[in-house]
Scaffold this motif. Structure first.
Motif, PDB file in Angstrom:
ATOM      1  N   UNK A   1      54.446 -22.487  -0.534  1.00  0.00           N
ATOM      2  CA  UNK A   1      53.692 -21.447  -1.246  1.00  0.00           C
ATOM      3  C   UNK A   1      52.647 -22.070  -2.170  1.00  0.00           C
ATOM      4  N   UNK A   2      53.038 -23.171  -2.831  1.00  0.00           N
ATOM      5  CA  UNK A   2      52.109 -23.828  -3.754  1.00  0.00           C
ATOM      6  C   UNK A   2      50.949 -24.474  -3.015  1.00  0.00           C
ATOM      7  N   UNK A   3      51.220 -24.999  -1.829  1.00  0.00           N
ATOM      8  CA  UNK A   3      50.166 -25.635  -1.047  1.00  0.00           C
ATOM      9  C   UNK A   3      49.288 -24.621  -0.329  1.00  0.00           C
TER      10      UNK A   3
ATOM     11  N   UNK B   1      50.521 -21.264  -6.042  1.00  0.00           N
ATOM     12  CA  UNK B   1      51.047 -22.308  -6.933  1.00  0.00           C
ATOM     13  C   UNK B   1      51.316 -21.751  -8.318  1.00  0.00           C
ATOM     14  N   UNK B   2      50.421 -20.891  -8.814  1.00  0.00           N
ATOM     15  CA  UNK B   2      50.635 -20.277 -10.125  1.00  0.00           C
ATOM     16  C   UNK B   2      51.904 -19.438 -10.134  1.00  0.00           C
ATOM     17  N   UNK B   3      52.120 -18.699  -9.033  1.00  0.00           N
ATOM     18  CA  UNK B   3      53.318 -17.858  -8.953  1.00  0.00           C
ATOM     19  C   UNK B   3      54.582 -18.717  -8.973  1.00  0.00           C
TER      20      UNK B   3
ATOM     21  N   UNK C   1      58.882 -22.194 -14.229  1.00  0.00           N
ATOM     22  CA  UNK C   1      58.495 -22.675 -15.561  1.00  0.00           C
ATOM     23  C   UNK C   1      58.009 -24.129 -15.485  1.00  0.00           C
ATOM     24  N   UNK C   2      57.149 -24.389 -14.484  1.00  0.00           N
ATOM     25  CA  UNK C   2      56.670 -25.747 -14.225  1.00  0.00           C
ATOM     26  C   UNK C   2      55.189 -25.832 -14.597  1.00  0.00           C
ATOM     27  N   UNK C   3      54.900 -26.185 -15.830  1.00  0.00           N
ATOM     28  CA  UNK C   3      53.513 -26.270 -16.287  1.00  0.00           C
ATOM     29  C   UNK C   3      52.761 -27.382 -15.565  1.00  0.00           C
ATOM     30  N   UNK C   4      53.462 -28.424 -15.167  1.00  0.00           N
ATOM     31  CA  UNK C   4      52.808 -29.528 -14.456  1.00  0.00           C
ATOM     32  C   UNK C   4      52.260 -29.084 -13.110  1.00  0.00           C
TER      33      UNK C   4
ATOM     34  N   UNK D   1      48.361 -29.168 -11.997  1.00  0.00           N
ATOM     35  CA  UNK D   1      47.965 -29.880 -10.780  1.00  0.00           C
ATOM     36  C   UNK D   1      47.200 -28.959  -9.833  1.00  0.00           C
ATOM     37  N   UNK D   2      47.670 -27.706  -9.683  1.00  0.00           N
ATOM     38  CA  UNK D   2      47.007 -26.764  -8.786  1.00  0.00           C
ATOM     39  C   UNK D   2      45.618 -26.415  -9.292  1.00  0.00           C
ATOM     40  N   UNK D   3      45.475 -26.225 -10.603  1.00  0.00           N
ATOM     41  CA  UNK D   3      44.161 -25.891 -11.158  1.00  0.00           C
ATOM     42  C   UNK D   3      43.179 -27.046 -10.966  1.00  0.00           C
ATOM     43  N   UNK D   4      43.634 -28.267 -11.228  1.00  0.00           N
ATOM     44  CA  UNK D   4      42.772 -29.427 -11.032  1.00  0.00           C
ATOM     45  C   UNK D   4      42.400 -29.577  -9.559  1.00  0.00           C
TER      46      UNK D   4
END
Length: 513
Positions: free
Chosen positions: A439-441, A447-449, A455-458, A462-465
């Motif tokens: 889902x994140x990829x 990735x935000x979801x 609760x993984x801010x990292x 990473x997804x935003x960058x």
């Protein structure tokens, strides 16, 4: 009222309002449905394939119908066909509100595409009949701004409607606007001249062109799912190439072709069309990535996102006003490359975006991009319209719109792949469960979801960058296309300062209905 009197009457601006209203609802409808897809999936139990065709069916019928509708407009009247398209658009919108199954929504969207196929080219073809050659560039700028404005504002309208009403409201809002545009068009647009239409219709050419465009659009629709090398994609694109080559050969030999390919022998039409395609490619790339950046990276809602795209439109309108005086003095050969250079500078500045940059930087490069957009597209479109015979205006604008539409379809597919490549190269999903990692990829919003759930801010960082990296690649590609367009325009556009349309022939002078 004669055509010269019409070109001096204040009613011409009301006529322009009627035309821009019609293309505005087309622009809105093209994107408003996107925000409604999750709701439709939940309430009508639509699967992913059906959701894909709610958008794809519209795009397919729009692309296929646009070529023959121009010829039909030339034969039976631009006003008649335009008003028929607006009426069909309104009726299809009403039908969409009554849909109770995914198939019915797909059918409604397909009919909306048919209506849009009549509205886009024929509304443009009417402009030089309403305005003098001096004012036509300004009218083209307003028309272009309406089409561009609809795309980013569509999700805003859709989001607001879904927040306050049921999912069918994304269709229903079109209906009163269509009624208003229809009434204004009946009252304000010039009557169609009586024309002879005894020439046979090229049914085989229509079939070859329709099937070729269908195969091309269908193949590009499959690219996000199957990739560029998927068997279905390769088969569709190969069939498209064969069919479209057959279509071109047929049109070159037929005594009464659907599209007059000899128009490309006119330098104004050829290079005006190509420049318009380059500009459209770049702007579609911006409008493809920017809303995602504003929402997923900067955290704005749908309304805030739509409002923050407006500097692009503001720049367009400012440049259109400037081009009205610049083109007669400097010539299109100077103004168009200048506009493309400014467009390139804007998107290449945007390609330096860092994940920590705020909206102020985005507004800066968007404004510069909008200025370049207006300086390039208005004179280029004026060149195209100026090259059209009065009795083939519909066919010529249909050809322009079709080429732009297909270029945009392929461009978005290619830029989407580039965005995906850049995103996947930087996003880090190590240590996540397999389903969460997929889902994140899949997207930055996915990735935000996942990040919120875990609760993984990292992961979010990473997804935003990664998304900003992919966006910068897309903007770099758009800048390269704009630079190429600037070079070609400087080399091949005519050196005369006439970036405006030809005078309306006396025999084509028509009066207000």
């Amino acid at each position: 009222m004669s055509a010269p009197a019409l070109s001096q009457s204040p009613r011409r601006w009301l006529a322009l309002a009627a035309l821009t209203l019609s293309v505005l609802i087309v622009g809105l409808d093209g994107t408003v449905i996107n925000v409604a897809l999750p709701t439709i999936a939940g309430e009508l139990h639509a699967d992913s394939s059906q959701l894909q065709w709610i958008g794809g069916g519209y795009l397919l019928t729009l692309s296929v119908a646009m070529l023959p509708v121009g010829l039909l407009g030339d034969r039976y009247g631009h006003k008649r066909l335009l008003l028929s398209g607006i009426a069909l658009f309104g009726l299809a919108s009403l039908g969409g509100t009554l849909a109770s199954s995914p198939g019915a929504v797909v059918a409604a969207r397909a009919v909306l595409g048919l209506g849009a196929a009549a509205i886009m080219p024929l509304s443009m073809a009417i402009l030089p009949r309403v305005f003098s050659k001096e004012e036509t560039p300004k009218a083209i700028a307003v028309w272009t701004a309406a089409t561009a404005l609809g795309m980013p504002v569509g999700p805003v309208v859709g989001g607001w409607l879904l927040d306050h009403f049921w999912w069918g409201s994304v269709f229903l809002f079109n209906a009163p606007v269509a009624v208003l545009a229809l009434a204004a068009g009946l009252w304000l647009l010039p009557r169609d001249a009586e024309r002879s239409h005894t020439a046979p219709f090229d049914a085989l050419g229509t079939l070859l062109g329709g099937l070729g465009i269908t195969a091309l659009v269908y193949g590009t629709i499959l690219i996000p799912r199957d990739g560029w090398t998927g068997p279905a994609v390769l088969t569709s694109l190969t069939a498209a190439a064969v069919l479209l080559i057959g279509f071109v050969l047929r049109e070159r030999r037929h005594p009464h072709p659907i599209v007059e390919l000899r128009l490309f022998a006119d330098r104004r039409f050829l290079w005006g069309t190509l420049i318009a395609v380059f500009v459209n490619f770049a702007v579609m790339g911006i409008l493809f990535v920017l809303p995602q950046y504003l929402q997923s990276v900067l955290g704005h809602d749908a309304l805030g996102t739509g409002l923050r795209v407006l500097p692009l439109i503001g720049g367009l309108m400012a440049a259109a006003t400037a081009s009205e005086s610049l083109v007669p003095r400097l010539g299109a050969r100077t103004v168009v490359p200048l506009g493309l250079s400014m467009l390139a500078a804007g998107v290449l500045l945007g390609a330096t975006t860092d994940v920590s940059d705020g909206y102020g930087f985005t507004a800066l490069w968007l404004s510069l991009t909008g200025l370049g957009f207006g300086l390039a597209v208005v004179p280029a479109t004026s060149l195209v319209i100026g090259a059209l015979p009065t009795d083939r205006a519909g066919s010529g604008t249909s050809l322009l719109e079709t080429v732009q539409q297909l270029g945009a379809v392929l461009g978005v597919a290619g830029l989407g792949s580039l965005l995906g490549y850049g995103y996947l190269a930087r996003v880090h999903t190590d240590g996540l469960p397999a389903q969460a990692a997929d889902a994140a990829r899949d997207s930055v919003s996915g990735a935000d979801a996942v990040a919120r759930q875990l609760h993984d801010a990292g992961l979010a960082a990473s997804a935003h960058e990664a998304f900003v990296h992919g966006m910068n690649l897309v903007l770099t590609a758009c800048g390269a296309i704009a630079i190429l367009g600037a070079v070609l325009a400087a080399l091949f556009l005519g050196s005369t300062p006439s970036g405006t349309v030809a005078e309306t022939a006396p025999e084509q002078a028509e009066s207000i209905a």
